[in-house]
Write an enzyme that holds these catalytic residues in place. Structure first.
Site, mmCIF file in Angstrom:
data_model
loop_
_atom_site.group_PDB
_atom_site.id
_atom_site.type_symbol
_atom_site.label_atom_id
_atom_site.label_comp_id
_atom_site.label_asym_id
_atom_site.label_seq_id
_atom_site.Cartn_x
_atom_site.Cartn_y
_atom_site.Cartn_z
ATOM 1 N N HIS A 121 0.861 -1.179 0.000
ATOM 2 C CA HIS A 121 0.000 0.000 0.000
ATOM 3 C C HIS A 121 0.901 1.234 0.000
ATOM 4 O O HIS A 121 2.025 1.203 0.498
ATOM 5 C CB HIS A 121 -0.874 -0.041 1.257
ATOM 6 C CG HIS A 121 -1.957 0.973 1.309
ATOM 7 N ND1 HIS A 121 -1.733 2.290 1.650
ATOM 8 C CD2 HIS A 121 -3.299 0.870 1.088
ATOM 9 C CE1 HIS A 121 -2.873 2.954 1.650
ATOM 10 N NE2 HIS A 121 -3.845 2.117 1.304
ATOM 11 N N ASP A 167 2.815 -4.818 8.231
ATOM 12 C CA ASP A 167 1.578 -4.076 8.009
ATOM 13 C C ASP A 167 0.425 -5.069 8.130
ATOM 14 O O ASP A 167 0.219 -5.913 7.257
ATOM 15 C CB ASP A 167 1.622 -3.440 6.611
ATOM 16 C CG ASP A 167 0.321 -2.748 6.217
ATOM 17 O OD1 ASP A 167 -0.691 -2.904 6.930
ATOM 18 O OD2 ASP A 167 0.314 -2.073 5.168
ATOM 19 N N GLN A 203 -4.792 -5.442 6.736
ATOM 20 C CA GLN A 203 -5.751 -6.394 6.169
ATOM 21 C C GLN A 203 -5.768 -7.725 6.899
ATOM 22 O O GLN A 203 -6.762 -8.460 6.838
ATOM 23 C CB GLN A 203 -5.429 -6.641 4.688
ATOM 24 C CG GLN A 203 -5.568 -5.426 3.798
ATOM 25 C CD GLN A 203 -6.998 -4.937 3.689
ATOM 26 O OE1 GLN A 203 -7.938 -5.707 3.768
ATOM 27 N NE2 GLN A 203 -7.159 -3.632 3.514
ATOM 28 N N LYS A 252 -10.975 -1.473 10.207
ATOM 29 C CA LYS A 252 -11.040 -2.695 9.401
ATOM 30 C C LYS A 252 -11.362 -3.931 10.240
ATOM 31 O O LYS A 252 -11.493 -5.028 9.703
ATOM 32 C CB LYS A 252 -9.721 -2.888 8.649
ATOM 33 C CG LYS A 252 -9.417 -1.784 7.636
ATOM 34 C CD LYS A 252 -8.132 -2.065 6.878
ATOM 35 C CE LYS A 252 -7.658 -0.862 6.070
ATOM 36 N NZ LYS A 252 -8.528 -0.564 4.923
ATOM 37 N N CYS A 275 -4.680 2.269 -3.861
ATOM 38 C CA CYS A 275 -3.457 2.788 -3.228
ATOM 39 C C CYS A 275 -2.286 1.826 -3.416
ATOM 40 O O CYS A 275 -1.416 1.703 -2.543
ATOM 41 C CB CYS A 275 -3.674 3.076 -1.753
ATOM 42 S SG CYS A 275 -4.795 4.460 -1.448
#
Length: 404
Positions: free
Chosen positions: A121, A198, A201, A224, A362
Site C-alpha cells: 500500500h 503491516d 488487512q 477494518k 493505493c
C-alpha cells in the site's frame, strides 16, 4: 455461526441504496460496525465524557479505565508480551510513519537498505521513500509473480548486511495474498534487520501472535476490524520502543517540562502526545470483543466459503480475469473485464445497490506491474452471504450488456 443473526447486529445492512437492498462488498476499505460498537461510542459521550489520565474526578477516572482497558484488549488480540508495547495511533498509516520518523531516522544511514514488496500500500512505500531520500539510503523491492505471490527466492537474494529494515504487508489489500511473514522475519533477522509488519488487512482475518511471528513492529487499524475510524495501534518490542526518540511533543508524553529541558514519559505514553481519540479507542475494545465472541476460526471458515464461491462464479463470466491467484488468500477478489474500465463497472453496480471498490487501491506500482489501470475489488466479511454474490454476478452480467 448463523450469518442471518450476525447481520441483524449491523444496522446499516438493512438500508437501501438507490432503491435496492445494500450489498456491501467494500470490506477491505472499511468494515461496517455492529450496534454494540455504535452504542459504545454513544455511551461514552452520554455518560462519562472526560479527558483521561490527568483528572481525579469520577468521569476522568471512568474514561481512563475504559481507555486503558482497550490497550489490554489489543495486547491480547495480537499476543504482545507487555501492555506497554501497545501504542495507540490514528491507524496503520500513522503507525508506519511513527516508526519511519523515530526508529528510521535514528537507525538508517547513507548506503543502508530498506526492503519492501511490490504489493505494498502507498502508506508502506512513501514513508520509506521519504526516509531514503533524507538519509541517502536505498529502497529495494521484492517482485510479485504472475499469480500474485512474492518472489521469495529474490527476497533471499536482496537480504544482506546492508539491510536494516524489512517492511512488509501480511495480506495484500489489492490481491488478497497472504505473505509468509514468519519465514520472512526469520530470514531478515539472520542478517540483523528489523521487520515491520503491516497488518491492516490481516488483523481481521488471521490469528495474530506477534511473539510467535517475532516481528519487531506490527500495525493495524480499528476501522477494518469492525471498529471506529481514526484509531489503530502500533506494536513494538519493548526494548526498541524504549530506545527510540519521541514522535510528537505535547501533553502526556512528558514527565517534567522546564524551559531548559524536558524529560519524557514512560511507555506507552511517550508516543501518545495530546488528547487522544478517547471515544473511538474505547469502542475499539467493543469491536475486538465482538470478533472474539464469534471466533476467528468460524469467521475464516465462512469467509473461505465465500471466496471459493465467488471465485467460481466470477471466473465463469466471459472476459473476466481475476488478478491475484495466490495459493493462500483471504476473502477478496480483484478482477478486470476485457474492454471495460473498472470505474464504469463500479458506477453501474452502485446503481444496483452493490458497493465494490474500483481503481488502483493505493497500490499504483502493483497495478503497473500487471499492466492495468486498476481493478474491481469485491471483499467479503463475516456478515456477507452467497446470495449477495449471486446479486453481484447478476449485476455484472447486466452491466456488461450495457457496456459492450
Amino acid at each position: 455461526m448463523r450469518v442471518s443473526e450476525i447481520r441483524e447486529q449491523f444496522p446499516i445492512l438493512s438500508r437501501t441504496v438507490k432503491g435496492k437492498p445494500l450489498v456491501y462488498f467494500d470490506n477491505a476499505a472499511t468494515s461496517q460496525k455492529p450496534q454494540s460498537v455504535i452504542d459504545a461510542l454513544s455511551h461514552y459521550y452520554s455518560h462519562y465524557n472526560a479527558n483521561i489520565h490527568r483528572g481525579i474526578h469520577t468521569l476522568a477516572e471512568e474514561a481512563t479505565l475504559a481507555y486503558e482497558a482497550t490497550r489490554f484488549a489489543v495486547q491480547e488480540f495480537i499476543g504482545a508480551a507487555f501492555v506497554e508495547e501497545i501504542i495507540f495511533t490514528r491507524g496503520t498509516t500513522e503507525s508506519i510513519n511513527l516508526v519511519a520518523n523515530t526508529w528510521g531516522r535514528q537507525n538508517i544511514d547513507a548506503g543502508d537498505e530498506i526492503i519492501i514488496s511490490g504489493m505494498e500500500h502507498h502508506s508502506n512505500i512513501v514513508p520509506w521513500q521519504i526516509l531514503c531520500e533524507e538519509k541517502g539510503a536505498v529502497l529495494k523491492v521484492i517482485p510479485v509473480k504472475d499469480n500474485g505471490e512474492l518472489a521469495m527466492g529474490v527476497y533471499q537474494e536482496l537480504l544482506s548486511s546492508k539491510t536494516k529494515l524489512v517492511s512488509i504487508v501480511q495480506v495484500s489489500n489489492s490481491l488478497g495474498t497472504v505473505n509468509p511473514v514468519k519465514e520472512m522475519i526469520a530470514a531478515a533477522h539472520k542478517v540483523g534487520a528489523k521487520v515491520l509488519v503491516d497488518g491492516a488487512q490481516s488483523a481481521v482475518h488471521l490469528d495474530i501472535d506477534v511473539q510467535d511471528m517475532d516481528c519487531d513492529f506490527f500495525a493495524f487499524s480499528g476501522h477494518k476490524v469492525y471498529g471506529p475510524t481514526g484509531v489503530g495501534a502500533l506494536y513494538g518490542k519493548k526494548e526498541l520502543l524504549e530506545n527510540m526518540p519521541v514522535f510528537q511533543g505535547g501533553g502526556e508524553m512528558i514527565k517534567e517540562v522546564t524551559f531548559e529541558r524536558t524529560t519524557y514519559n514512560d511507555l506507552p505514553y511517550k508516543y501518545e502526545a495530546g488528547t487522544p481519540n478517547i471515544a473511538d479507542t474505547i469502542a475499539l475494545k467493543t469491536a475486538l470483543d465482538f470478533i472474539k465472541s464469534i471466533g476467528k476460526d468460524q469467521i475464516r471458515a465462512h469467509e473461505a466459503e465465500l471466496l471459493a464461491y465467488a471465485t467460481a462464479q466470477l471466473e465463469a463470466i466471459p472476459g473476466l480475469k481475476i488478478i491475484g491467484n495466490a495459493q493462500d488468500k483471504v476473502s477478496l477478489v480483484s478482477f478486470v473485464i476485457e474492454g471495460v474500465h473498472p470505474q464504469d463497472i463500479g458506477v453501474l453496480l452502485d446503481n444496483m445497490g452493490i458497493a465494490v471498490r474500483t481503481g488502483h487501491h493505493c497500490t499504483q506500482p502493483l497495478m503497473k506491474r500487471f499492466g492495468i489501470p486498476g481493478t474491481v475489488r469485491a471483499s467479503f466479511a463475516l456478515y456477507n452471504q452467497k446470495e449477495e454474490i449471486d446479486v453481484l454476478v447478476a449485476g455484472l452480467h447486466k452491466a456488461l450488456k450495457m457496456l459492450l
